[in-house]
Design a protein around this motif. Structure first.
Motif, PDB file in Angstrom:
ATOM      1  N   LYS A  56     -14.488 -48.155  17.686  1.00  0.00           N
ATOM      2  CA  LYS A  56     -14.875 -49.267  17.326  1.00  0.00           C
ATOM      3  C   LYS A  56     -16.107 -49.992  17.354  1.00  0.00           C
ATOM      4  CE  LYS A  56     -11.547 -52.507  18.341  1.00  0.00           C
ATOM      5  NZ  LYS A  56     -10.766 -53.482  19.138  1.00  0.00           N
ATOM      6  N   PRO A  57     -16.906 -49.879  16.635  1.00  0.00           N
ATOM      7  CA  PRO A  57     -18.304 -50.424  16.925  1.00  0.00           C
ATOM      8  C   PRO A  57     -18.617 -51.766  17.383  1.00  0.00           C
ATOM      9  CG  PRO A  57     -18.034 -49.257  14.575  1.00  0.00           C
ATOM     10  CD  PRO A  57     -16.718 -49.378  15.165  1.00  0.00           C
ATOM     11  N   ILE A  58     -17.793 -52.669  17.049  1.00  0.00           N
ATOM     12  CA  ILE A  58     -17.883 -53.828  17.719  1.00  0.00           C
ATOM     13  C   ILE A  58     -17.465 -54.162  19.199  1.00  0.00           C
ATOM     14  CG2 ILE A  58     -15.643 -54.751  17.014  1.00  0.00           C
ATOM     15  CD1 ILE A  58     -16.980 -57.331  16.339  1.00  0.00           C
ATOM     16  N   SER A  59     -16.745 -53.080  19.515  1.00  0.00           N
ATOM     17  CA  SER A  59     -16.277 -52.955  21.074  1.00  0.00           C
ATOM     18  C   SER A  59     -16.041 -51.615  21.560  1.00  0.00           C
ATOM     19  CB  SER A  59     -15.007 -54.097  21.050  1.00  0.00           C
ATOM     20  OG  SER A  59     -13.935 -53.396  20.279  1.00  0.00           O
ATOM     21  N   ARG A 121     -20.666 -57.599  27.291  1.00  0.00           N
ATOM     22  CA  ARG A 121     -19.253 -57.162  27.308  1.00  0.00           C
ATOM     23  C   ARG A 121     -18.372 -58.169  26.877  1.00  0.00           C
ATOM     24  NH1 ARG A 121     -15.054 -56.779  26.315  1.00  0.00           N
ATOM     25  NH2 ARG A 121     -13.258 -55.705  27.467  1.00  0.00           N
ATOM     26  N   VAL A 122     -18.300 -59.489  27.065  1.00  0.00           N
ATOM     27  CA  VAL A 122     -17.446 -60.281  26.781  1.00  0.00           C
ATOM     28  C   VAL A 122     -17.319 -60.529  25.291  1.00  0.00           C
ATOM     29  CG1 VAL A 122     -17.819 -61.594  28.948  1.00  0.00           C
ATOM     30  CG2 VAL A 122     -18.947 -62.428  27.066  1.00  0.00           C
ATOM     31  N   PHE A 123     -15.935 -60.988  24.914  1.00  0.00           N
ATOM     32  CA  PHE A 123     -15.802 -60.925  23.357  1.00  0.00           C
ATOM     33  C   PHE A 123     -16.269 -62.232  22.843  1.00  0.00           C
ATOM     34  CE2 PHE A 123     -13.053 -60.442  19.709  1.00  0.00           C
ATOM     35  CZ  PHE A 123     -13.634 -59.228  19.327  1.00  0.00           C
ATOM     36  N   LEU A 124     -15.963 -62.398  21.466  1.00  0.00           N
ATOM     37  CA  LEU A 124     -16.865 -63.536  20.920  1.00  0.00           C
ATOM     38  C   LEU A 124     -16.113 -64.923  21.267  1.00  0.00           C
ATOM     39  CD1 LEU A 124     -16.289 -62.154  17.273  1.00  0.00           C
ATOM     40  CD2 LEU A 124     -18.411 -61.732  18.937  1.00  0.00           C
ATOM     41  N   ALA A 125     -15.075 -64.991  21.926  1.00  0.00           N
ATOM     42  CA  ALA A 125     -14.505 -66.334  22.073  1.00  0.00           C
ATOM     43  C   ALA A 125     -15.212 -66.920  23.704  1.00  0.00           C
ATOM     44  CB  ALA A 125     -13.123 -66.299  22.182  1.00  0.00           C
ATOM     45  N   GLU A 126     -15.633 -65.667  24.324  1.00  0.00           N
ATOM     46  CA  GLU A 126     -16.493 -65.907  25.630  1.00  0.00           C
ATOM     47  C   GLU A 126     -17.901 -66.121  25.246  1.00  0.00           C
ATOM     48  OE1 GLU A 126     -12.989 -65.629  26.005  1.00  0.00           O
ATOM     49  OE2 GLU A 126     -13.610 -63.791  25.651  1.00  0.00           O
ATOM     50  N   LYS A 127     -18.325 -65.429  24.257  1.00  0.00           N
ATOM     51  CA  LYS A 127     -19.720 -65.564  23.732  1.00  0.00           C
ATOM     52  C   LYS A 127     -19.980 -67.070  23.537  1.00  0.00           C
ATOM     53  CE  LYS A 127     -21.220 -61.031  22.474  1.00  0.00           C
ATOM     54  NZ  LYS A 127     -20.225 -59.919  23.091  1.00  0.00           N
ATOM     55  N   TRP A 128     -18.872 -67.638  22.990  1.00  0.00           N
ATOM     56  CA  TRP A 128     -19.080 -68.894  22.361  1.00  0.00           C
ATOM     57  C   TRP A 128     -19.578 -69.918  23.653  1.00  0.00           C
ATOM     58  CZ3 TRP A 128     -17.547 -71.567  18.022  1.00  0.00           C
ATOM     59  CH2 TRP A 128     -17.274 -73.142  18.047  1.00  0.00           C
ATOM     60  N   ALA A 179     -12.601 -75.882  32.081  1.00  0.00           N
ATOM     61  CA  ALA A 179     -12.289 -75.281  30.774  1.00  0.00           C
ATOM     62  C   ALA A 179     -12.706 -75.718  29.657  1.00  0.00           C
ATOM     63  CB  ALA A 179     -10.952 -74.840  30.982  1.00  0.00           C
ATOM     64  N   GLY A 180     -13.213 -77.045  29.650  1.00  0.00           N
ATOM     65  CA  GLY A 180     -13.369 -77.780  28.723  1.00  0.00           C
ATOM     66  C   GLY A 180     -14.644 -77.401  28.057  1.00  0.00           C
ATOM     67  N   ALA A 181     -15.457 -76.769  28.870  1.00  0.00           N
ATOM     68  CA  ALA A 181     -16.680 -76.029  28.119  1.00  0.00           C
ATOM     69  C   ALA A 181     -16.414 -74.878  27.463  1.00  0.00           C
ATOM     70  CB  ALA A 181     -17.432 -75.783  29.482  1.00  0.00           C
ATOM     71  N   HIS A 182     -15.412 -74.294  27.390  1.00  0.00           N
ATOM     72  CA  HIS A 182     -15.025 -72.985  27.113  1.00  0.00           C
ATOM     73  C   HIS A 182     -13.702 -73.114  25.741  1.00  0.00           C
ATOM     74  CE1 HIS A 182     -13.865 -68.462  27.827  1.00  0.00           C
ATOM     75  NE2 HIS A 182     -13.729 -68.703  26.712  1.00  0.00           N
ATOM     76  N   GLN A 183     -12.894 -73.957  26.047  1.00  0.00           N
ATOM     77  CA  GLN A 183     -11.720 -73.858  25.306  1.00  0.00           C
ATOM     78  C   GLN A 183     -11.082 -75.361  24.974  1.00  0.00           C
ATOM     79  OE1 GLN A 183      -9.043 -71.871  24.113  1.00  0.00           O
ATOM     80  NE2 GLN A 183     -10.949 -70.283  23.864  1.00  0.00           N
TER      81      GLN A 183
END
Length: 385
Positions: A56-59, A121-128, A179-183
Motif C-alpha cells: 500500500k503506497p499510502i501506508s 506515520r499517523v493517518f489522515l484524520a490525525e494529520k488533520w 478532543a475538540g481540536a481533533h474530532q
C-alpha cells in the motif's frame, strides 16, 4: 510499586500490548484472519503480508512482529504533553504542546523501521490536527469540526483517564475539551467516554460492571445506546474469540462503516447524534465477554478484525487499569517493548506522578472555591437581614 503506579502502568502498557497485537489483524475480516493464521490469533504474529513495504503506497506499514501502531505513538505524545503541562489539558494544549511534538521531533516508528516525525506515520484524520492548527490557525476548540468522524481521538485518550483517576466525570469533561481540536460529534464523544472508562477502572474496588456503568453515566446519544446494546449482548457470549457475530450485530445499527470494512459508503464518518464509533462499544463488550481478563478481552478484540488495533488498545487499557501491570502478560510486554524499541512502563510511571500533582492542585482549587463560596454565601445572608 504502589497501587496507583501499578494500575497506571497497567493501563498504558495494556493499551500498547493490545495495539501491537491488533495491528496485525487491522482491516481484515474474521475469515481472512483465520485463513492467514490457521485459526484465531493468540499472540504476537508475523506481518499479515510479507510485502508490507510495497503493498500500500499510502501506508506501507510493517504491522505484526510486535510493532505498535499510531494508537500508541499518539498515546505516548499525549503523555509527553501531560509531562510538560503537569495539569489538566484543554484544546489549546493540543495546539501549543501536541502539534510541535507531531511535526518537530523524531521518534522511532516501528512500522516504518526508522526514525521520523510522528506526523509521517499517523493517518489522515490525525494529520488533520496539524493542518487545522499549524497551517490554518483554526480556533483549537473547533478545529475538529469537518474531520472524518472516527476513533482517532478516542484511541489515545487513556492518559486522560489516568490524570483523573477515580473521577470518570472529570475525565470525560477533560477529554471532551481537548478532543475538540481533533474530532467532533460521536468521535469526540468516544474520547470522553473512553477516558471516563479508564478513570472508573482506576477506582478502588472497580469491576467491569462498574466501568460499564460509569461509561453509560456520561455517554450521550448513539454512543450510549451502542454501549448499552453491545454490552447487553456480550453477557451472553462465552468466548470472546467467537464474539464477532453477536457484537457486530449489536453495534451495526449505530456504525456508519459498512460490513465490508474497506468499502466506505457515502454516509461513513459523518457527524450524527444517532451513531457511534464501533471500537469503544466493542472494546467494552469484549471486556464483558472476557469477564475483564486481559488476555481474553484483548484477544477478542484482535480477532474481531476491522479496526482491531484500536479495539484491543481500549480493551487493554481498561483491563490493565482494573487489575494493574501484572495482569498484562509479562512476555508480551517484554517482546513488544523490544520489538517496538519502547519502555512500556515509562508512560504509566509519568502519568502516575502527574496524576498525583494534578490531584494536589485540584484540592487547592477546591479549597479556594470553598472559601470563596462560604464567604459569598455568608455575605448574602447578612445582606438579607
Amino acid at each position: 510499586m504502589n497501587v496507583l503506579e501499578s494500575r497506571a502502568i497497567g493501563a498504558l502498557a495494556g493499551a500498547a500490548v493490545g495495539d501491537a497485537l491488533g495491528g496485525a489483524t487491522e482491516g481484515w475480516s474474521v475469515e481472512q484472519i483465520r485463513a492467514r493464521y490457521g485459526g484465531p490469533v493468540t499472540g504476537i504474529v508475523e506481518p499479515f503480508r510479507p510485502d508490507w513495504q510495497d503493498f500500500k503506497p499510502i501506508s506501507p506499514y510493517h504491522k505484526g512482529d510486535g510493532h505498535v501502531t499510531d494508537d500508541t505513538l499518539m498515546t505516548n505524545l499525549l503523555v509527553r504533553v501531560y509531562e510538560t503541562k503537569r495539569d489538566h489539558l484543554d484544546a489549546y494544549d493540543i495546539d501549543e504542546l501536541l502539534v510541535p511534538l507531531m511535526i518537530g521531533e523524531k521518534v522511532w516508528i516501528p512500522e516504518l523501521e526508522r526514525e521520523a516525525a510522528p506526523l509521517i506515520r499517523v493517518f489522515l484524520a490525525e494529520k488533520w490536527i496539524v493542518t487545522r492548527l499549524h497551517y490554518a490557525h483554526v480556533d483549537p476548540r473547533e478545529a475538529g469540526v469537518g474531520n472524518a468522524v472516527n476513533c482517532g481521538a478516542a484511541m489515545y485518550a487513556a492518559p486522560t483517564g489516568v490524570a483523573n483517576a477515580g473521577n470518570p466525570r472529570a475525565a470525560y469533561a477533560e477529554a471532551i475539551d481537548w478532543a475538540g481540536a481533533h474530532q467532533s460529534s460521536f468521535g469526540r464523544e468516544a474520547a470522553g467516554v473512553f477516558a471516563a472508562a479508564v478513570a472508573a477502572a482506576l477506582s478502588p474496588g472497580a469491576s467491569v460492571a462498574s466501568v460499564v456503568d460509569a461509561a453509560l453515566a456520561v455517554a450521550h446519544d448513539g454512543t450510549r445506546a451502542a454501549i448499552e446494546a453491545v454490552c447487553e449482548q456480550a453477557q451472553n457470549v462465552d468466548d470472546p474469540l467467537e464474539a464477532y457475530d453477536a457484537l457486530r450485530a449489536a453495534v451495526r445499527p449505530f456504525d456508519l462503516v459498512a460490513d465490508a470494512y474497506r468499502e466506505r459508503g457515502m454516509a461513513a464518518h459523518r457527524p450524527s447524534r444517532l451513531h457511534s464509533i464501533e471500537e469503544l462499544p466493542v472494546a467494552l463488550g469484549m471486556l464483558v465477554a472476557g469477564r475483564g481478563d486481559f488476555r481474553a478481552s484483548v484477544l477478542g478484540g484482535v480477532n474481531y478484525g476491522r479496526d482491531a488495533d484500536s479495539i484491543a488498545t481500549m480493551a487493554g487499557a481498561i483491563s490493565g487499569a482494573l487489575y494493574g501491570v501484572d495482569a498484562v502478560p509479562a512476555q508480551w510486554r517484554t517482546d513488544i517493548g523490544d520489538a517496538s524499541r519502547l519502555d512500556l512502563e515509562a508512560g504509566g510511571r509519568v502519568m502516575a506522578q502527574v496524576a498525583r500533582e494534578i490531584f494536589a492542585r485540584d484540592q487547592e482549587r477546591a479549597a479556594a472555591t470553598t472559601t470563596a463560596f462560604t464567604e459569598l454565601a455568608g455575605q448574602a445572608e447578612g445582606a438579607a437581614r
